[in-house]
Write an enzyme that holds these catalytic residues in place. Structure first.
Site, PDB file in Angstrom:
ATOM      1  N   CYS A   2       4.494   9.023   0.511  1.00 32.78           N
ATOM      2  CA  CYS A   2       4.554  10.341   1.127  1.00 32.78           C
ATOM      3  C   CYS A   2       5.485  11.228  -0.100  1.00 32.78           C
ATOM      4  O   CYS A   2       6.631  10.581  -0.196  1.00 32.78           O
ATOM      5  CB  CYS A   2       4.805  10.705   2.568  1.00 32.78           C
ATOM      6  SG  CYS A   2       3.702   9.825   3.467  1.00 32.78           S
ATOM      7  N   ARG A  27       2.711   9.756  -5.076  1.00 30.02           N
ATOM      8  CA  ARG A  27       3.539   9.447  -3.920  1.00 30.02           C
ATOM      9  C   ARG A  27       2.404   8.870  -2.805  1.00 30.02           C
ATOM     10  O   ARG A  27       2.702   8.305  -1.742  1.00 30.02           O
ATOM     11  CB  ARG A  27       4.630   9.817  -3.249  1.00 30.02           C
ATOM     12  CG  ARG A  27       5.922   9.872  -4.492  1.00 30.02           C
ATOM     13  CD  ARG A  27       6.938  10.798  -3.700  1.00 30.02           C
ATOM     14  NE  ARG A  27       7.679  10.047  -2.878  1.00 30.02           N
ATOM     15  CZ  ARG A  27       8.558   9.186  -2.926  1.00 30.02           C
ATOM     16  NH1 ARG A  27       9.054   8.953  -4.131  1.00 30.02           N
ATOM     17  NH2 ARG A  27       8.865   8.647  -1.812  1.00 30.02           N
ATOM     18  N   TRP A  76       0.478   9.523   2.265  1.00 25.93           N
ATOM     19  CA  TRP A  76       0.086   8.363   2.172  1.00 25.93           C
ATOM     20  C   TRP A  76      -0.110   7.647   3.401  1.00 25.93           C
ATOM     21  O   TRP A  76       1.042   7.458   4.253  1.00 25.93           O
ATOM     22  CB  TRP A  76       0.777   7.530   1.011  1.00 25.93           C
ATOM     23  CG  TRP A  76      -0.068   6.291   0.744  1.00 25.93           C
ATOM     24  CD1 TRP A  76      -0.848   5.932  -0.084  1.00 25.93           C
ATOM     25  CD2 TRP A  76       0.380   4.800   1.361  1.00 25.93           C
ATOM     26  NE1 TRP A  76      -1.277   4.581  -0.355  1.00 25.93           N
ATOM     27  CE2 TRP A  76      -0.490   3.860   0.830  1.00 25.93           C
ATOM     28  CE3 TRP A  76       1.275   4.582   2.285  1.00 25.93           C
ATOM     29  CZ2 TRP A  76      -0.597   2.533   1.113  1.00 25.93           C
ATOM     30  CZ3 TRP A  76       1.188   3.080   2.727  1.00 25.93           C
ATOM     31  CH2 TRP A  76       0.485   2.091   2.199  1.00 25.93           C
ATOM     32  N   ASN A 102       8.887  11.453   5.118  1.00 22.91           N
ATOM     33  CA  ASN A 102       8.488  10.142   4.489  1.00 22.91           C
ATOM     34  C   ASN A 102       9.303   9.028   4.959  1.00 22.91           C
ATOM     35  O   ASN A 102      10.390   9.088   4.941  1.00 22.91           O
ATOM     36  CB  ASN A 102       8.914  10.466   2.930  1.00 22.91           C
ATOM     37  CG  ASN A 102       8.842   9.353   1.896  1.00 22.91           C
ATOM     38  OD1 ASN A 102       9.647   9.212   1.150  1.00 22.91           O
ATOM     39  ND2 ASN A 102       8.113   8.246   2.316  1.00 22.91           N
ATOM     40  N   GLY A 103       8.592   7.997   5.516  1.00 27.09           N
ATOM     41  CA  GLY A 103       9.069   6.717   5.927  1.00 27.09           C
ATOM     42  C   GLY A 103       8.261   6.221   7.373  1.00 27.09           C
ATOM     43  O   GLY A 103       7.399   6.794   7.403  1.00 27.09           O
ATOM     44  N   GLU A 494      -1.324  -9.092 -15.150  1.00 23.33           N
ATOM     45  CA  GLU A 494      -1.483  -7.718 -15.317  1.00 23.33           C
ATOM     46  C   GLU A 494      -2.534  -7.115 -15.665  1.00 23.33           C
ATOM     47  O   GLU A 494      -3.022  -6.065 -15.226  1.00 23.33           O
ATOM     48  CB  GLU A 494      -0.260  -7.513 -16.096  1.00 23.33           C
ATOM     49  CG  GLU A 494      -0.048  -5.999 -16.570  1.00 23.33           C
ATOM     50  CD  GLU A 494       0.185  -4.922 -15.417  1.00 23.33           C
ATOM     51  OE1 GLU A 494       0.641  -5.516 -14.275  1.00 23.33           O
ATOM     52  OE2 GLU A 494       0.235  -3.851 -15.353  1.00 23.33           O
ATOM     53  N   LYS A 498      -4.822  -4.336 -13.379  1.00 23.34           N
ATOM     54  CA  LYS A 498      -5.010  -2.991 -13.814  1.00 23.34           C
ATOM     55  C   LYS A 498      -6.463  -2.610 -13.409  1.00 23.34           C
ATOM     56  O   LYS A 498      -6.681  -1.930 -13.104  1.00 23.34           O
ATOM     57  CB  LYS A 498      -4.751  -2.879 -15.305  1.00 23.34           C
ATOM     58  CG  LYS A 498      -3.243  -2.726 -15.800  1.00 23.34           C
ATOM     59  CD  LYS A 498      -2.711  -1.357 -15.558  1.00 23.34           C
ATOM     60  CE  LYS A 498      -1.800  -1.323 -14.354  1.00 23.34           C
ATOM     61  NZ  LYS A 498      -0.736  -1.907 -14.040  1.00 23.34           N
ATOM     62  N   GLU A 501      -7.054  -2.219  -9.636  1.00 21.24           N
ATOM     63  CA  GLU A 501      -6.271  -1.096  -9.289  1.00 21.24           C
ATOM     64  C   GLU A 501      -7.258   0.262  -9.521  1.00 21.24           C
ATOM     65  O   GLU A 501      -7.347   1.086  -8.645  1.00 21.24           O
ATOM     66  CB  GLU A 501      -5.062  -0.722  -9.748  1.00 21.24           C
ATOM     67  CG  GLU A 501      -3.880  -1.574  -9.251  1.00 21.24           C
ATOM     68  CD  GLU A 501      -2.569  -1.422 -10.216  1.00 21.24           C
ATOM     69  OE1 GLU A 501      -1.579  -1.240  -9.525  1.00 21.24           O
ATOM     70  OE2 GLU A 501      -2.435  -1.322 -11.417  1.00 21.24           O
ATOM     71  N   HIS A 517      -9.332 -25.992 -13.023  1.00 22.89           N
ATOM     72  CA  HIS A 517      -9.245 -26.722 -11.564  1.00 22.89           C
ATOM     73  C   HIS A 517      -9.926 -25.846 -10.367  1.00 22.89           C
ATOM     74  O   HIS A 517      -9.126 -25.524  -9.497  1.00 22.89           O
ATOM     75  CB  HIS A 517      -7.636 -26.677 -11.403  1.00 22.89           C
ATOM     76  CG  HIS A 517      -6.760 -27.771 -12.194  1.00 22.89           C
ATOM     77  ND1 HIS A 517      -7.472 -29.063 -12.215  1.00 22.89           N
ATOM     78  CD2 HIS A 517      -6.226 -27.584 -13.566  1.00 22.89           C
ATOM     79  CE1 HIS A 517      -6.825 -29.790 -13.284  1.00 22.89           C
ATOM     80  NE2 HIS A 517      -6.155 -28.656 -13.947  1.00 22.89           N
ATOM     81  N   LYS A 616       2.123   5.337  -5.748  1.00 19.12           N
ATOM     82  CA  LYS A 616       2.933   4.848  -6.926  1.00 19.12           C
ATOM     83  C   LYS A 616       4.159   4.272  -6.369  1.00 19.12           C
ATOM     84  O   LYS A 616       4.742   3.365  -7.124  1.00 19.12           O
ATOM     85  CB  LYS A 616       3.136   6.009  -7.835  1.00 19.12           C
ATOM     86  CG  LYS A 616       4.086   5.844  -9.057  1.00 19.12           C
ATOM     87  CD  LYS A 616       3.216   5.959 -10.248  1.00 19.12           C
ATOM     88  CE  LYS A 616       4.036   5.367 -11.508  1.00 19.12           C
ATOM     89  NZ  LYS A 616       3.077   4.321 -11.860  1.00 19.12           N
TER      90      LYS A 616
END
Ligand code: G6P
Length: 621
Positions: A2, A27, A76, A102-103, A494, A498, A501, A517, A616
């Protein structure tokens, strides 16, 4: 997560708040809202919308958005689905007080039950609503002003918060407080106006004078009065004004369709910034050297380190896996790489001669922050590798090196990753040199090669159109496998991250040899396999792994070293990257993978900069 913004001053607050929210949308962006005290009727006007900040602007359009005091929020969701009713600001029972947060309030259920018994009604499913009601309850009970009510209410709260609160009966005052979630106050010299935000990006175009509130501090912000900050007990705290210089052009697309693409293309320049003043010529021998002040200043503690533990999340964790290989190679110190969220609850054995390296783009990731607080309690040295200047992790670290790649806005991290790997390379070289575990020749050759990386990245970026065409072939794939070995194994992870996401395509990264394996069972002509064959010390072994996929008709896209005729003859689709040292390979091999996922997501018509469900900066556990 947020983002919160606040303004009190002489200007109309609404446009400042909306511009600020756009800057903070990284955010969270599932709903947004604002509260304004109108010039026209002196009343409180609250507007909310499900969706993005632009949806809020559409809702508020043609309504009364006058007034010079206001607060705003982009959400968020944690507690309660994204909806108008759950969007902030939340309003107190009487309708006088309103707040953005926010939190997470961990004891909100208990507090809510107590407040319900005292006649307060709740409308949303959020944990936040309890805060605004608690502040009103405290104010009524103590008969005090807003600042004291906020301060006393927060003493009952367990959890994390950054809040901005206004009371319509006091249009000259804004109260803010924080614990574990970031909050910055922008001040101007004559105290005629103040700006409040979750980070400096909404503030810097108005003032570069910023006070970062500390944990459990409450700021009383009044027009034409100096900023006053108190701790929760009511003792006045010292405020330190920091001068923050942010390049505003970094907060803009600058002609690119998305922040992500801009940030991918920023990499040659920002990596030069990252190395500036750190990779230098020796004034005596003209030999290249790495000078990191954090290494020089903490030489004694770094030299006695028997173990290094890297703690991080997401992309930063992948950078950590590369850091492990670099530090073990150049410094011969054992390195562990832990997910911060696992580390903090794993009863970790931390010795006072351990060095803990948190890696974080935002510098605000809750789990990483908690992990280093734990390490500090055990007396370990905390060496932060952070992008967010003045962020919580930067401030909590004993020392560290900023990556200096500028604000990263696209939710999928790109330039922060290469910045982190660059700093880790410099750290390994600087520490290896003072430890005497790296030969002068290798040290110099690696630095010379590091200096060439920005130009080599530019060369890869020239292949953007080719990568876009390749992406169109793979747009409709349902799964992807990314394979690499050694330094390229974390790059495979990575690359897969990407893709997941921003394209919502399932992808897995694997060490190429481990494929036998398990994942090999997945390979058929429908399964694209991205193979990182470049720059491996055991190249022939990677070629054998490649052969194993070809024999099973896997659809290969190979990232190869320029001029690698052997692989070119084996596969149809390949992207060439310039040659470099194997320890620097990630800085090049990741670039085509960033572009590939970007173009696949765009071709699928997805919102690249704001992918679903992600944020983010993850300031919740
Ligand atoms: C989120 C972001 C990722 C990032 C991770 C860690 O998941 O979407 O891009 O890698 O958090 O964030 P940090 O700011 O600590 O690097």
């Amino acid at each position: 997560m947020c983002g919160i913004v606040g303004y009190i001053g002489t200007k109309r607050s609404y446009p400042i708040l909306m511009k600020g929210l756009h800057r903070l949308e990284y955010r969270g962006y599932d709903s947004a809202g604002c509260a304004l005290i109108s010039d026209e009727d002196n009343n409180l006007h609250v507007y909310k919308a499900k969706g993005k900040v632009s949806d809020l602007e559409a809702t508020a359009n043609e309504k009364d958005t006058t007034g010079t005091l206001g607060i705003a929020h982009t959400r968020w969701a944690t507690h309660g689905i994204p909806s108008e009713v759950n969007a902030h600001p939340h309003i107190s029972e009487s309708g006088n007080i309103t707040l953005v947060h926010n939190g997470i309030i961990e004891n909100y259920v208990t507090l809510r039950e107590q407040l319900k018994k005292r006649g307060f009604t709740f409308h949303s499913e959020t944990d936040t609503e309890v805060l605004v009601q608690l502040i009103e309850y405290t104010q009524n009970k103590l008969g005090c002003g807003l600042g004291n009510a906020v301060r006393n209410a927060l003493r009952l709260v367990v959890g994390a918060y950054a809040i901005a609160v206004i009371d319509k009966r006091h249009p000259d005052q804004l109260v803010a407080a924080r614990k574990s979630s970031p909050l910055a106050v922008g001040v101007v010299e004559d105290n005629s106006e103040f700006f409040l935000a979750s980070d400096a990006s909404p503030i810097v175009e108005y003032t570069n004078q910023i006070v970062y509130l500390k944990d459990e501090e409450v700021a009383i912000i009044q027009r034409n009065h100096p900023l006053k900050v108190y701790n929760l007990k009511g003792t006045e705290a010292d405020t330190e004004v920091k001068e923050v210089d942010l390049d505003l052009s970094m907060l803009d697309h600058e002609g690119y369709p998305h922040f992500m693409l801009k940030e991918i293309f920023d990499q040659p320049n920002v990596l030069k910034d990252c190395m500036r003043g750190r990779v230098v010529e020796s004034p005596y021998s003209h030999a290249p050297q790495v000078i990191l002040s954090a290494v020089t200043n903490n030489r004694r503690q770094l030299l006695r380190a028997r173990r290094i533990v890297i703690v991080s999340c997401g992309t930063s964790w992948h950078a950590g896996l590369i850091g492990k290989q670099l530090i073990e190679h150049f410094c011969r110190i054992p390195v562990e790489v832990a997910y911060a969220s696992e580390f903090r609850y794993s009863e970790p054995v931390i010795e006072h001669d351990d060095v803990i390296i948190p890696i974080s783009q935002s510098g605000e990731t809750a789990d990483t922050l908690a992990a280093i607080q734990l390490a500090k309690q055990q007396g370990a040295l905390v060496y932060g590798i952070v992008n967010g200047v003045g962020s919580s992790i930067a401030r909590e670290s004993d020392t560290g090196t900023y990556i200096h790649v500028g604000p990263e806005i696209g939710v999928a991290s790109t330039k922060a990753f290469t910045g982190q790997v660059t700093v880790l390379t410099m750290l390994a070289l600087a520490l290896g040199m003072i430890k005497g575990t790296v030969e002068q020749d290798e040290y110099e050759a690696t630095i010379r090669e590091l200096q060439l990386i920005p130009t080599k990245i530019e060369k890869i970026l020239l292949q953007n159109d080719k990568i876009k065409n390749l992406a169109s072939i793979f747009t409709y794939a349902k799964n992807f496998l990314y394979l690499g070995r050694g330094y390229n194994y974390p790059v495979a992870l990575e690359g897969a991250l990407k893709l997941k996401e921003i394209s919502y395509i399932h992808a897995e990264g694997y060490p190429a040899a481990e494929m036998k394996h398990g994942p090999i069972a997945l390979i058929d002509e429908e399964m694209p396999v991205v193979f990182l064959t470049n720059h491996h010390r055991r190249y022939q072994k990677v070629i054998s792994n490649l052969q194993e996929v070809i024999s099973r008709h896997g659809r290969i896209l190979a990232i190869i070293e320029e001029g690698d005729e052997q692989v070119k003859n084996m596969v149809t689709d390949f992207i060439e990257v310039p040659s470099t040292l194997s320890c620097l390979a990630p800085l090049l091999s990741v670039i085509p993978l960033q572009l590939l996922s970007y173009h696949i997501a765009v071709a699928r018509g997805l919102n690249v900069d704001q992918p679903r469900n992600l944020a983010k900066s993850v300031t919740v556990e």
